[in-house]
Scaffold this active site. Structure first.
Site: not given
Ligand code: 26W
Length: 824
Positions: A368, A557-558, A563, A665, A669
Site C-alpha cells: 500500500h 484525509k490524513r 498529500k 480511495t 467516493k
Molecule cells: C508501518 C507503518 C505504516 C502503517 C500504515 C505504514 C504504512 C501504512 C499504510 C500502508 C498507510 C495507508 O493507509 N496507505 C494507503 O492505503 C490505501 C489503500 O490501499 C491507498 O488508497 C492509499 O493511497 C495509501 O496511502
C-alpha cells in the site's frame, strides 16, 4: 422528486414487506426488556440504540449462519484477510440498508416514539484503523459478503481505536478514544476459540520436521470476538474475527498476599497491553517491541485458527492451498509466512520443501505504499529475542532463496534481494519476506503497481517477473452512495432503473442525460440539501457560518506532507490576497474545507493543521472577503464525518505529489457522488481521469517521472519562486507571522524547510495548481458545464466499486470461484 425525499437522510431502497414493522417493534421491545432490563418509559437514547442493534443483529445472524453452513457443506475455498486495521465506522445504518430494513426500522422506532436518524448518530465509530488501508479492509469485508466470496477477516480488537482529535487554539490535541465504553452489541466473544501465543524463550531439538521444540518464555491467550458483516440484500455475510489478548494468569495470589498489588497484576497488564491501543501512525513504522508483539499476536492466532479449522474439516493440510487463500494487507501480518512454515513443519511434521510449496501457494500480499520511510524492517536481534524459531525459519527461507538465485544467475546482486538488510545494523525486510513467501503481490492502482516494478521491488521483480500484479482499489457503493447520499440514489433509480442498486454498471445510463439542464436542476437541489446539512455541522463544530451557494472545496484525509494540504492552504492565501487586492471583481464564492488527523509524533503535519486554523481565523474575520472565502478545519475526521462531507462536496482535492499516493480511495467516493476532481497524475486519479474523460477532471502539476527527475536534479528555489508570481509574497507572509501575530516565528521553520528542500514539490507545483484553481472558478461560473462534468463523473465511476476489485482478487489472485451472477 418531492422535497421530502431530497431532505430525508434515509436510503431510498426498501424491499421487505410491511409486516416487518410490527415484527421489528416486537423485537425491539423484547430486546429492551429482556436483554437490557429496561422499561420503555425509562429507556435512554442509548438503550434504544442497543435494542435496535440487537434486533438488526438477529437478522444478520440468520444470514450469517446460512452462509457459514453453505460454505462448510460445499467445502468452497475460503479467503482469510489479515489486517492490523479495520476502519469500520458505524454499523447500524449500513446493516439495515443491506438487509433492506431501513424503512421498516425507522417506522418501527417512530411508532415507539424514537427517531432512528438521531439514535443512529450516537453509535460510536469503530475506528480500528488509521486511514485508507483500514477503510479498504472494511469495504472489502462488505464487498466479499456481497459478491458471495466466503471470507473471514482477522485483526485486533483494540480497546482504544484511533485517538479523538480536538482542536484547541488551532492546534491538534489527541484524546483517547473509548468505543467500548457502552459495550459492543455487534460482537460475540468466543472463549472456546482461544489460542496460546508464545514470545521469547529458546529453541531445542534437531532440525528434523516435528523435532524442533520452541519453549517460549512468555505465553498469552488470544480470544476471538466475532462480528457478522452482511452484504447487499442480505444474501451472504462475512465474519470479522478480532483477537483480544488475555493473560494466562490474570492474578498472582502470591504477590498479592505479600502486599505487592502492582506485581500481582503485572502479567495481566503486560499481556493485555497487546490489544490495548491501535498505533496511530499511518506512514512511519512504530519500531517498538509492542508493535512487533501486536503483529505476531494476531498473525499467529489467525494462522493457528485457520489451520485448525482446515485440519478439522479435511483431516490433512496437503490441500491447504486448494481450500484457503490468505491475503496480507501490507506487511504488518507478513510473519504469517514464517508462522505457517512453523505450523506445517514443527507441528504437522511436514518436510521443508512441501511446507514451502503450500505456504507460497496459499499466501499473497498487497503493498500500500512505496514511501521508503514506511517500509517495515525489524532488527534481527529483536526478532531473535522475541521470536527465535521464526528468525531461524526466516534465515532458512533466505538461504534457500539466495541459493536458488545464485544458481540461476551468478551475477545477481544478492544484497538487494536478501530478506536481511545488512546496511544499517542487521534488519529483516518485511516486504521482502512477504514478497518471497507469496504467489502474487499486488499494488493498488495501475501507476503504483508499475512503480513497484521499477523501484522498491525492482530486484525481486527481476527474479519473479510474474509475481507483481495490479488490483486497483475499490469502494463499497452501499455505504458511500446509497447510504450516504439517498437523494442522489433515488434520482439514479429513477433515471437508470431500480436495478441500479444491484448492478452499479447501470449508472452509466446517466451519461445520456449529461447535458440535460432539467436533470442539473434536480442534482443541484440534492447537492444543496447535502450542503445545508454539512453547513449545520460546520456551524456547530467550527462556529463558522458558510453559504451553501458557495463552491464547497474539500480536502479530507490524513495530514501528510506528500498529500500536500500545505499546497492547498498556501494557494488559499494567494486567493485571499487576490480577492483583497481586487475586491470588486466577481470572485466565485468558495468554502475551503479541511479535515484529517496528524500522527501524534509528526511535527510538520501538526504544524500544517495549526497553519490551516490560523489562516481560517484571519480569513473568516475579514470583512472584505467575507462573502467570497471561508476556511474551515473540521475536527475529528472519521468515517461518519466523511459520510456527511462527501455528498456535499463540489470539488475534491486529490493533490498528492505524483508517485507518492499509492491509490487513494476518497477520490473514488467523491467522483461517484458527483464532485469534480482537481488532482495530480497520481494513484487512482489517473484511472478516474481515463474513465470520466480528461475534460471532466482538472489535472495539474508534475508527473511521477518529472518528480523523480526533479529530486535527482533540483531546481534552485529562487528560480522556482521567480516563475510563480504570487508565491514569494505568500511564503514571506507565512514566515513573517502574518497569520500568527501572537507568535511571529511559528511558521518560520515550516517555510525554511520548503525553501531548503522542496521534496514534496509544493513550491514546484504551486503555479500549476493556482492556475488549475482559476480554471475551476471559470467552470463553476458556468453551471451547464459544471453539472455536465458532475453527471459524467457519477456516470463513469461504477468501475471503482469494491465488488469489481473483489472479483479481480478472486479470479487472478485467490482462484476462488464466484457465485454465478444470476445468484447475485
Ligand atoms: C508501518 C507503518 C505504516 C502503517 C500504515 C505504514 C504504512 C501504512 C499504510 C500502508 C498507510 C495507508 O493507509 N496507505 C494507503 O492505503 C490505501 C489503500 O490501499 C491507498 O488508497 C492509499 O493511497 C495509501 O496511502
Amino acid at each position: 422528486m418531492s422535497d421530502h425525499a431530497v431532505a430525508s437522510s434515509k436510503p431510498a431502497v426498501h424491499f421487505e414487506p410491511d409486516d416487518q414493522v410490527e415484527r421489528l417493534k416486537t423485537e425491539i421491545l423484547r430486546k429492551l426488556t429482556y436483554s437490557l432490563g429496561k422499561n420503555p418509559s425509562v429507556a435512554q437514547p442509548h438503550d434504544w440504540l442497543t435494542a435496535g442493534i440487537l434486533a438488526a443483529r438477529d437478522h444478520a445472524i440468520d444470514v450469517w449462519q446460512g452462509t457459514t453452513k453453505e460454505s462448510y457443506a460445499t467445502g468452497r475455498k475460503r479467503v482469510y484477510y489479515l489486517s492490523l486495521e479495520f476502519l469500520i465506522g458505524r454499523s447500524l445504518a449500513e446493516t439495515l440498508n443491506n438487509l433492506g430494513l431501513t424503512g421498516a426500522m425507522a417506522q418501527a422506532m417512530r411508532e415507539l416514539g424514537v427517531d432512528l436518524d438521531r439514535i443512529e448518530t450516537i453509535e460510536p465509530d469503530a475506528a480500528l484503523g488509521n486511514g485508507g488501508l483500514g477503510r479498504l479492509a472494511a469495504c472489502y469485508m462488505e464487498a466479499m459478503a456481497t459478491t458471495g466470496v466466503p471470507a473471514l477477516g482477522y485483526g485486533i480488537r483494540y480497546d482504544h481505536g484511533l485517538f479523538k482529535q480536538r482542536i484547541d487554539g488551532g492546534k491538534q490535541i489527541e484524546v483517547p478514544e473509548d468505543w467500548l465504553s457502552f459495550r459492543n452489541p455487534w460482537e460475540f466473544e468466543r472463549r472456546e476459540a482461544s489460542y496460546r501465543i508464545g514470545f521469547g524463550g529458546s529453541v531445542t531439538g534437531t532440525t528434523m520436521p516435528g523435532e524442533v521444540f520452541w519453549a517460549p518464555e512468555e505465553t498469552v491467550f488470544a480470544v476471538a470476538y466475532d462480528t457478522p458483516i452482511v452484504g447487499w440484500r442480505g444474501r451472504d455475510a462475512t465474519t470479522l474475527r478480532l483477537w483480544r489478548a488475555r493473560a494466562m494468569h490474570p492474578l498472582s495470589l502470591d504477590a498479592f498476599n505479600q502486599g505487592d498489588i502492582i506485581g500481582a497484576v503485572a502479567e495481566r497488564n503486560r499481556a493485555e497491553a497487546i490489544s490495548k491501543v491501535l498505533y496511530p501512525n499511518d506512514s512511519t513504522p512504530a519500531g517498538q517491541e509492542l508493535r512487533l508483539r501486536q503483529e505476531f499476536f494476531f498473525t499467529s492466532a489467525s494462522l493457528q485458527d485457520l489451520v485448525r479449522r482446515h485440519y478439522r474439516q479435511f483431516g490433512t493440510l496437503e490441500n491447504l492451498s486448494d481450500k484457503v487463500s490468505i491475503q496480507l494487507n501490507d506487511t504488518h501480518p507478513s510473519l504469517a509466512v514464517a508462522e505457517l512454515m512453523r505450523l506445517l513443519i514443527d507441528q504437522h511434521k511436514m518436510e521443508w520443501e512441501a511446507a514451502w510449496a503450500i505456504t507460497s501457494a496459499t499466501i499473497s500480499y498487497t503493498n500500500h505504499t512505496l514511501l521508503p520511510e514506511a517500509l517495515e524492517t525489524w532488527p534481527v536481534a529483536l526478532m531473535e529475542r522475541l521470536l527465535p524459531r521464526h528468525m531461524q525459519i526466516i534465515f532458512g527461507i533466505n538461504a534457500r532463496f539466495l541459493n536458488d538465485v545464485r544458481r540461476d544467475n551468478p551475477e545477481a546482486d544478492l544484497a538487494t534481494l536478501s530478506l536481511i538488510d545488512e546496511s544499517h545494523g542487521r534488519r529483516v525486510r518485511m516486504a521482502h519476506l512477504a514478497f518471497v513467501g507469496s504467489h502474487k503481490v499486488n499494488g493498488v492502482s495501475a501507476l503504483h503497481s508499475s512503480l513497484m516494478k521499477e523501484t522498491v521491488f525492482a530486484p525481486l521483480h527481476a527474479v519473479f517477473p510474474d509475481r507483481i500484479t495490479n488490483v486497483t482499489n475499490g469502494i463499497t457503493e452501499r455505504r458511500w452512495l446509497f447510504s450516504a447520499n439517498p437523494g442522489l440514489t433515488s434520482l439514479l433509480q429513477e433515471t437508470c432503473g431500480e436495478a441500479v442498486t444491484d448492478d452499479i454498471g447501470l449508472i452509466r445510463r446517466l451519461g445520456a442525460h449529461a447535458g440535460d439542464t432539467g436533470l442539473h436542476d434536480r442534482l443541484r437541489a440534492i447537492r444543496r440539501a447535502n450542503k445545508e446539512r454539512l453547513a449545520k455541522v460546520i456551524r456547530q463544530d467550527c462556529g463558522v457560518t458558510v453559504d451553501p451557494n458557495a463552491l464547497f472545496d474539500v480536502q479530507i484525509k490524513r495530514i501528510h506532507e506528500y498529500k500536500r494540504q500545505l499546497l492547498n492552504i498556501l494557494e488559499t492565501i494567494a486567493l485571499y490576497d487576490a480577492i483583497r487586492s481586487e475586491p470588486y471583481r466577481d470572485w466565485a464564492p468558495r468554502v475551503k474545507i479541511f479535515a484529517g488527523k496528524a500522527a501524534s509524533n509528526y511535527a510538520t503535519a501538526k504544524s500544517i493543521i495549526n497553519l490551516i486554523n490560523d489562516v481560517a481565523a484571519v480569513v473568516n474575520n475579514d470583512i472584505t472577503t467575507r462573502d467570497r472565502l471561508k476556511v474551515v478545519f473540521l475536527p475529528n475526521y472519521n468515517v461518519s464525518l466523511a459520510e456527511t462531507i462527501i455528498p456535499a462536496a463540489d470539488l475534491s482535492e486529490q493533490i498528492s505529489t505524483a508517485g507518492m499516493e499509492a491509490s487513494g480511495t476518497g477520490n473514488m467516493k467523491f467522483a461517484l457522488n458527483g464532485a469534480v476532481t482537481i488532482g495530480t497524475l497520481d494513484g487512482a486519479n489517473i484511472e478516474i481521469g481515463e474513465r470520466v474523460g480528461e475534460e471532466n477532471i482538472v489535472i495539474f502539476g508534475m508527473t511521477a517521472e518529472q518528480v523523480e527527475a526533479a529530486k535527482r536534479n533540483p531546481r534552485p528555489t529562487a528560480d522556482v519562486i521567480r516563475d510563480a508570481p504570487h508565491l514569494e509574497g505568500v511564503l514571506d507572509a507565512v514566515a513573517g507571522g502574518a497569520y500568527s501575530p501572537g507568535e511571529r516565528g511559528r511558521y518560520a521553520g515550516l517555510v525554511d524547510g520548503l525553501r531548503a528542500n522542496d521534496w514534496f514539490m509544493v513550491l514546484n507545483d504551486f503555479e500549476s495548481y493556482r492556475q488549475a484553481q482559476r480554471r475551476i472558478d471559470g467552470l463553476w461560473a458556468d453551471p451547464a458545464t459544471w453539472w455536465r462534468m458532475s453527471v459524467t463523473n457519477t456516470a463513469h465511476c461504477a468501475w471503482f466499486s469494491a465488488d469489481r476489485a473483489i472479483r479481480e482478487y478472486a479470479e487472478r489472485i485467490w482462484n476462488v470461484p464466484l457465485k454465478p451472477a444470476a445468484q447475485l
